[in-house]
Design a protein around this motif. Structure first.
Motif, PDB file in Angstrom:
ATOM      1  N   PRO A 288      78.199-111.193  47.402  1.00  0.00           N
ATOM      2  CA  PRO A 288      76.818-111.101  47.193  1.00  0.00           C
ATOM      3  C   PRO A 288      76.402-111.674  46.138  1.00  0.00           C
ATOM      4  N   PRO A 289      75.270-112.180  46.302  1.00  0.00           N
ATOM      5  CA  PRO A 289      74.766-112.988  45.020  1.00  0.00           C
ATOM      6  C   PRO A 289      74.034-112.429  43.973  1.00  0.00           C
ATOM      7  N   LEU A 290      73.926-111.008  44.452  1.00  0.00           N
ATOM      8  CA  LEU A 290      73.168-110.063  43.455  1.00  0.00           C
ATOM      9  C   LEU A 290      73.971-108.798  43.215  1.00  0.00           C
ATOM     10  N   ALA A 291      74.282-108.091  42.020  1.00  0.00           N
ATOM     11  CA  ALA A 291      74.899-107.036  41.659  1.00  0.00           C
ATOM     12  C   ALA A 291      73.856-106.007  41.445  1.00  0.00           C
ATOM     13  N   GLY A 292      74.208-104.663  41.550  1.00  0.00           N
ATOM     14  CA  GLY A 292      73.376-103.939  40.916  1.00  0.00           C
ATOM     15  C   GLY A 292      72.081-103.715  41.745  1.00  0.00           C
ATOM     16  N   ILE A 293      72.202-103.720  43.040  1.00  0.00           N
ATOM     17  CA  ILE A 293      70.881-103.604  43.793  1.00  0.00           C
ATOM     18  C   ILE A 293      70.468-102.143  43.920  1.00  0.00           C
ATOM     19  N   GLY A 294      69.245-101.972  43.736  1.00  0.00           N
ATOM     20  CA  GLY A 294      68.818-100.508  43.555  1.00  0.00           C
ATOM     21  C   GLY A 294      68.428-100.256  44.924  1.00  0.00           C
ATOM     22  N   LYS A 295      67.853-100.976  45.684  1.00  0.00           N
ATOM     23  CA  LYS A 295      67.410-100.478  47.183  1.00  0.00           C
ATOM     24  C   LYS A 295      67.170-101.638  47.900  1.00  0.00           C
ATOM     25  N   VAL A 296      67.378-101.579  49.257  1.00  0.00           N
ATOM     26  CA  VAL A 296      67.156-102.204  50.314  1.00  0.00           C
ATOM     27  C   VAL A 296      66.103-101.953  51.271  1.00  0.00           C
ATOM     28  N   VAL A 297      64.821-102.620  50.966  1.00  0.00           N
ATOM     29  CA  VAL A 297      63.773-102.406  51.860  1.00  0.00           C
ATOM     30  C   VAL A 297      63.465-103.176  53.025  1.00  0.00           C
ATOM     31  N   CYS A 298      63.322-102.765  54.209  1.00  0.00           N
ATOM     32  CA  CYS A 298      63.378-103.666  55.478  1.00  0.00           C
ATOM     33  C   CYS A 298      62.245-103.666  56.207  1.00  0.00           C
ATOM     34  N   ILE A 299      61.819-104.467  56.571  1.00  0.00           N
ATOM     35  CA  ILE A 299      60.433-104.677  57.456  1.00  0.00           C
ATOM     36  C   ILE A 299      60.783-105.011  58.897  1.00  0.00           C
ATOM     37  N   GLY A 300      60.208-104.106  59.952  1.00  0.00           N
ATOM     38  CA  GLY A 300      60.509-104.289  61.207  1.00  0.00           C
ATOM     39  C   GLY A 300      59.550-104.970  61.900  1.00  0.00           C
ATOM     40  N   LEU A 301      60.046-105.366  63.108  1.00  0.00           N
ATOM     41  CA  LEU A 301      58.844-105.985  64.111  1.00  0.00           C
ATOM     42  C   LEU A 301      57.953-107.088  63.192  1.00  0.00           C
ATOM     43  N   ASN A 302      58.479-107.806  62.502  1.00  0.00           N
ATOM     44  CA  ASN A 302      57.408-108.785  61.707  1.00  0.00           C
ATOM     45  C   ASN A 302      57.470-110.172  62.266  1.00  0.00           C
ATOM     46  N   TYR A 303      57.886-110.476  63.188  1.00  0.00           N
ATOM     47  CA  TYR A 303      57.741-111.694  63.877  1.00  0.00           C
ATOM     48  C   TYR A 303      56.860-111.768  65.119  1.00  0.00           C
ATOM     49  N   HIS A 304      55.979-112.488  65.402  1.00  0.00           N
ATOM     50  CA  HIS A 304      55.134-112.491  66.645  1.00  0.00           C
ATOM     51  C   HIS A 304      56.195-112.810  67.858  1.00  0.00           C
ATOM     52  N   ASP A 305      57.123-113.815  67.564  1.00  0.00           N
ATOM     53  CA  ASP A 305      57.896-113.938  68.855  1.00  0.00           C
ATOM     54  C   ASP A 305      58.907-112.683  69.187  1.00  0.00           C
ATOM     55  N   HIS A 306      59.494-112.230  68.011  1.00  0.00           N
ATOM     56  CA  HIS A 306      60.218-110.859  68.224  1.00  0.00           C
ATOM     57  C   HIS A 306      59.621-110.061  68.774  1.00  0.00           C
ATOM     58  N   ALA A 307      58.452-109.915  68.694  1.00  0.00           N
ATOM     59  CA  ALA A 307      57.566-108.733  69.200  1.00  0.00           C
ATOM     60  C   ALA A 307      57.262-108.793  70.849  1.00  0.00           C
ATOM     61  N   ARG A 308      57.124-110.149  71.013  1.00  0.00           N
ATOM     62  CA  ARG A 308      56.896-110.847  72.241  1.00  0.00           C
ATOM     63  C   ARG A 308      58.119-110.234  73.279  1.00  0.00           C
ATOM     64  N   GLU A 309      59.320-110.735  72.618  1.00  0.00           N
ATOM     65  CA  GLU A 309      60.345-110.664  73.412  1.00  0.00           C
ATOM     66  C   GLU A 309      60.779-109.107  73.850  1.00  0.00           C
ATOM     67  N   THR A 310      60.797-108.269  72.841  1.00  0.00           N
ATOM     68  CA  THR A 310      61.222-106.980  73.133  1.00  0.00           C
ATOM     69  C   THR A 310      59.885-106.049  73.686  1.00  0.00           C
ATOM     70  N   GLY A 311      58.941-106.770  73.970  1.00  0.00           N
ATOM     71  CA  GLY A 311      57.762-105.979  74.540  1.00  0.00           C
ATOM     72  C   GLY A 311      57.028-104.906  73.982  1.00  0.00           C
ATOM     73  N   ALA A 312      57.117-105.373  72.690  1.00  0.00           N
ATOM     74  CA  ALA A 312      56.484-104.541  71.363  1.00  0.00           C
ATOM     75  C   ALA A 312      55.089-104.856  71.052  1.00  0.00           C
ATOM     76  N   GLU A 313      54.141-104.131  71.059  1.00  0.00           N
ATOM     77  CA  GLU A 313      52.913-104.264  70.223  1.00  0.00           C
ATOM     78  C   GLU A 313      53.069-104.896  68.720  1.00  0.00           C
ATOM     79  N   PRO A 314      52.500-105.644  68.459  1.00  0.00           N
ATOM     80  CA  PRO A 314      52.552-106.149  66.906  1.00  0.00           C
ATOM     81  C   PRO A 314      51.842-104.954  66.062  1.00  0.00           C
ATOM     82  N   PRO A 315      52.714-104.677  65.194  1.00  0.00           N
ATOM     83  CA  PRO A 315      51.995-103.412  64.383  1.00  0.00           C
ATOM     84  C   PRO A 315      51.104-103.540  63.493  1.00  0.00           C
ATOM     85  N   ALA A 316      49.980-102.553  63.285  1.00  0.00           N
ATOM     86  CA  ALA A 316      48.985-102.876  62.504  1.00  0.00           C
ATOM     87  C   ALA A 316      49.011-102.930  61.081  1.00  0.00           C
ATOM     88  N   GLU A 317      50.123-102.274  60.425  1.00  0.00           N
ATOM     89  CA  GLU A 317      50.812-102.374  59.308  1.00  0.00           C
ATOM     90  C   GLU A 317      52.208-102.389  59.287  1.00  0.00           C
TER      91      GLU A 317
END
Length: 285
Positions: free
Chosen positions: A68-97
């Motif tokens: 991994p190019p980074l040592a000592g990672i404190g936290k990994v924060v992830c963002i879900g459903l953050n692409y318009h095309d991915h939301a469309r393919e899974t039938g999900a409404e784009p999130p408001a936040e």
């Protein structure tokens, strides 16, 4: 700069990939590639000066593991459903936040390390993602400009996911996101000055040589700047924290039945324009 860490797991040394594609040893200049380095402008300047002066010894990359190019990672924060095309393919409404969840730092492995299919898994999925690495402590950021000023660099991330664990077993998404080896990262940490527009990057992913994801960060619902600004309203981001910013269309979850989930023996390759390429062979845990 393209910063990376090479060597056996747990014993990696810092390195730099120069403009000619030569691997250079940084261990005589800095102890490691981590949040403390990204927050230290003087140390980054020493690396640049040594590289420009030709003072960094070359490394023989043949047979050398890239960690991994980074040592000592404190936290990994992830963002879900953050692409318009991915939301469309899974039938999900784009999130408001932005949808926010976490991966444990111990899910992070090298870009070419083995990914383990969890025991009893039937729906292990792939997700190419742009990873943002924080370079300055960020809290309550007020603008997109301020948010981007707190970014230390970018990297390729593979947000491996087990969809049954994630979506069908109750509770939060975390059970399907935190399995062992579920966050290959790298090969490089590319400093922010080399990525002038994070909303104009091509992302691709192949399974067994077949192109599955072919997207662009222009499709993001919430831009990199907005994601960093938004997350800083709810938690303090420290140098060396990582944000996985979501995946474009083309995941197995969005495919018609029978969905082509990953199995032991599959090979996944992941690439983001200018940030490098990964390759993982899958094995049973």
């Amino acid at each position: 700069m393209k910063l990376l860490r090479v060597g056996t797991a747990g014993s990696e040394r810092p390195a730099l990939l120069d403009a000619e594609g030569t691997l250079r040893d940084l261990s005589g200049v800095v102890p490691d590639i981590d949040g403390a380095l990204l927050a230290d402008a003087a140390a980054l300047g020493r690396i640049r000066s040594a590289a420009e002066a030709g003072e960094l010894p070359a490394l023989d990359g043949d047979g050398l593991r890239v960690g991994p190019p980074l040592a000592g990672i404190g936290k990994v924060v992830c963002i879900g459903l953050n692409y318009h095309d991915h939301a469309r393919e899974t039938g999900a409404e784009p999130p408001a936040e932005p949808v926010v969840f976490f991966k444990a730092a111990d899910t992070v492995i090298g870009p070419n390390d083995t990914v383990l299919v969890p025991r009893k898994s039937v729906k292990t999925d792939w997700e190419v993602e742009l990873a943002v690495v924080i370079g300055r402590t960020a809290r309550y950021l007020g603008s997109h400009e301020e948010a981007l000023a707190h970014v230390g660099g970018y990297a390729v991330a593979h947000d491996v996911s087990e969809r049954e664990f994630q979506l069908e077993r109750g509770g939060t998404w975390d059970k399907g996101k935190n399995c062992e080896t579920f966050n290959p990262l790298g090969p490089w940490l590319v400093t922010a000055d080399e990525v002038p527009d994070p909303q104009n990057l091509a992302l691709k992913l192949w399974v067994n040589g077949e192109l599955k994801q072919n997207g662009t960060t222009a499709e993001q619902i919430f831009s990199v700047a907005e994601v960093v600004r938004y997350v800083s309203q709810f938690m303090t981001l420290y140098p060396g924290d990582v944000i996985n910013t979501g995946t474009p269309a083309g995941v197995a979850l969005g495919a018609p039945e029978p969905k082509p989930y990953l199995r032991a023996g599959d090979v996944v390759e992941v690439e983001i324009e200018g940030l490098g390429r990964q390759r993982q062979e899958l094995k049973d845990a």
